[in-house]
Design a protein around this motif. Sequence first.
Motif, short mmCIF file in Angstrom:
data_model
loop_
_atom_site.label_atom_id
_atom_site.label_comp_id
_atom_site.label_asym_id
_atom_site.label_seq_id
_atom_site.Cartn_x
_atom_site.Cartn_y
_atom_site.Cartn_z
N TYR A 1 173.22 -10.29 43.66
CA TYR A 1 172.77 -11.64 43.69
C TYR A 1 173.05 -12.16 44.66
N PHE A 2 173.35 -12.63 45.34
CA PHE A 2 173.78 -13.05 46.99
C PHE A 2 172.08 -12.55 47.68
N CYS A 3 171.59 -11.35 47.75
CA CYS A 3 170.39 -10.97 48.49
C CYS A 3 169.39 -12.10 47.48
N ILE A 4 169.24 -11.63 46.01
CA ILE A 4 168.04 -12.33 44.96
C ILE A 4 168.46 -13.68 44.86
N ILE A 5 169.80 -14.19 45.55
CA ILE A 5 169.30 -15.32 46.08
C ILE A 5 169.08 -16.12 46.95
N ILE A 6 169.60 -15.58 47.92
CA ILE A 6 168.34 -16.02 49.39
C ILE A 6 167.19 -15.51 49.47
N TYR A 7 166.68 -14.06 48.89
CA TYR A 7 164.79 -14.13 48.65
C TYR A 7 164.75 -14.99 48.37
N LEU A 8 165.68 -16.12 46.77
CA LEU A 8 165.01 -17.10 46.35
C LEU A 8 164.46 -18.17 47.08
N TYR A 9 165.58 -18.27 47.44
CA TYR A 9 165.86 -19.97 48.98
C TYR A 9 164.92 -19.84 49.25
N GLY A 10 163.81 -18.75 50.07
CA GLY A 10 163.45 -18.30 51.13
C GLY A 10 162.08 -18.46 50.42
N ASP A 11 161.30 -18.17 49.30
CA ASP A 11 160.50 -18.10 48.55
C ASP A 11 160.17 -19.87 48.30
N LEU A 12 161.66 -20.95 48.16
CA LEU A 12 161.70 -22.30 47.57
C LEU A 12 160.70 -22.66 48.79
N ALA A 13 161.22 -22.27 50.17
CA ALA A 13 161.25 -22.98 51.55
C ALA A 13 159.35 -22.57 51.77
N ILE A 14 158.95 -22.06 51.64
CA ILE A 14 157.54 -21.17 52.06
C ILE A 14 157.17 -22.08 51.07
N TYR A 15 156.64 -22.19 49.61
CA TYR A 15 156.83 -23.28 48.59
C TYR A 15 156.73 -24.85 49.24
#
Length: 495
Positions: free
Chosen positions: A149-163
Amino acid sequence: MAGEIAETEELYSPYVGLVYMFNLIVGTGALTMPKAFATAGWLVSLFLLVFLGFMSFMTTTFVTEAMAAANAQLHWKRIENHQEEEDDNSSTASDSDSLIQDNYEQAEKRPILSVQRRGAPNLFEITDRVEMGQMASMFFNKVGVNLFYFCIIIYLYGDLAIYAAAVPFSLMQVSCATGNDSCGVESDTKYNDTDLCWGPLRRVDTYRIYLAVFTLLLGPFTFFDVQKTKYLQILTSLMRWIAFAIMIVLALVRIGRGQGEGHPPLADFSGVRNLFGVCVYSFMCQHSLPSLVTPISSKRHLTRLIFLDYVLILAFYGLLSFTAIFCFRGNSLLDMYTLNFARCDIVGVAAVRFFLGLFPVFTISTNFPIIAVTLRNNWKTLFHREGGTYPWVVDRVVFPTITLVPPVLVAFCTHDLESLVGITGAYAGTGIQYVIPAFLVYLCRKDTRLAFGHETINKHRSPFRHSFWVGFVLLWAFSCFVFVTANIVLSETKL
């Protein structure tokens, strides 16, 4: 949530599934790939693209095998529960001698292994949508689940920052060019954030105004539940392919007329770090496979279908990137490739220029609320305690706030899309695309052997069934992490 039964969903054919997977993988990362290609050199880029595509295909088959193993466990539990219900019904039946005799005769006639024999061939059929979070809870220990969950959360944060950065950046590039009475973004003009845009407003001021508007318009969706509709998906996919087709055709026409400006080097290893992250990000689909694969009506040739998809995606990425780097000079390529077509000498029709310039705005804006809600739900799952509920303030205010604020702050500080995509792909992307699938398939194989015996064959097992491949993926992931970290440290030291 995970574990929803696919029979309640609308099924589609394998070829429709192929199209859906293609659309899922080919997204925002493709728009940042041309600049990464130009920076790293065309030969190095081609080699790395093919190799990372192969690695992504391998881990995709790992996730598919783990999905089948998880389905086998769920199917077996249903069979056991069904047997227990039959036993309970027989024990509470009438005590009359005739009913007892009938039950006894039926039990005598029924073979002991009839349920197993009848259910075994279908145990590994992928009929239940088992999300990666549920697979992690089935095969990982508590520490492993938390790390997932830590890994998926970090990835989704990166996704949102890119968007959050891509939409205001595109709006700034288009509107500032118009505000300066220019036909578009000149390829050989390098803009600074301090350059004027509209009157006294600097480019960075315009960017942050657009970011504030973007946050105010789409941020509130994080506090509610939103779902991607079928028609919205069709619309965004249609716009995406029109935009990609226009860019490829325009670049080919320009090269064919001898107007190509690009002379990319064979190799420039200083650009490999960002290229690696962009390529990993551009092949990301593992976390969405359960929702994509489960509704496919016939999964008989699922591995071949996935392989065909990856071949098509590789061909598309190669066509898009190579036409870009030979059409435009490497130092003139922008982070968002669509913005290179905002020039009159490239596109004469103003409507087409604006469509390509604003294309990321339309497509990314529709995805932002969905990813935000997904991230919010992952936060809630990570801290969820069995049988417990969250207070209203925590559920409706705290979790949405910690979901929305960090990526907006990152986007406020930088709009360097190539670096954002590179870092997100290189770190969190490596975990999701390599580490998690490798551990999932290793542990699910071990669990399947214990539960069903060594002779049991998973009908959706990966072609890379030897344990060597699992070790190879983990070694590659570790090497990537070390390489990217060392490269960043060296870059910072030089600065």
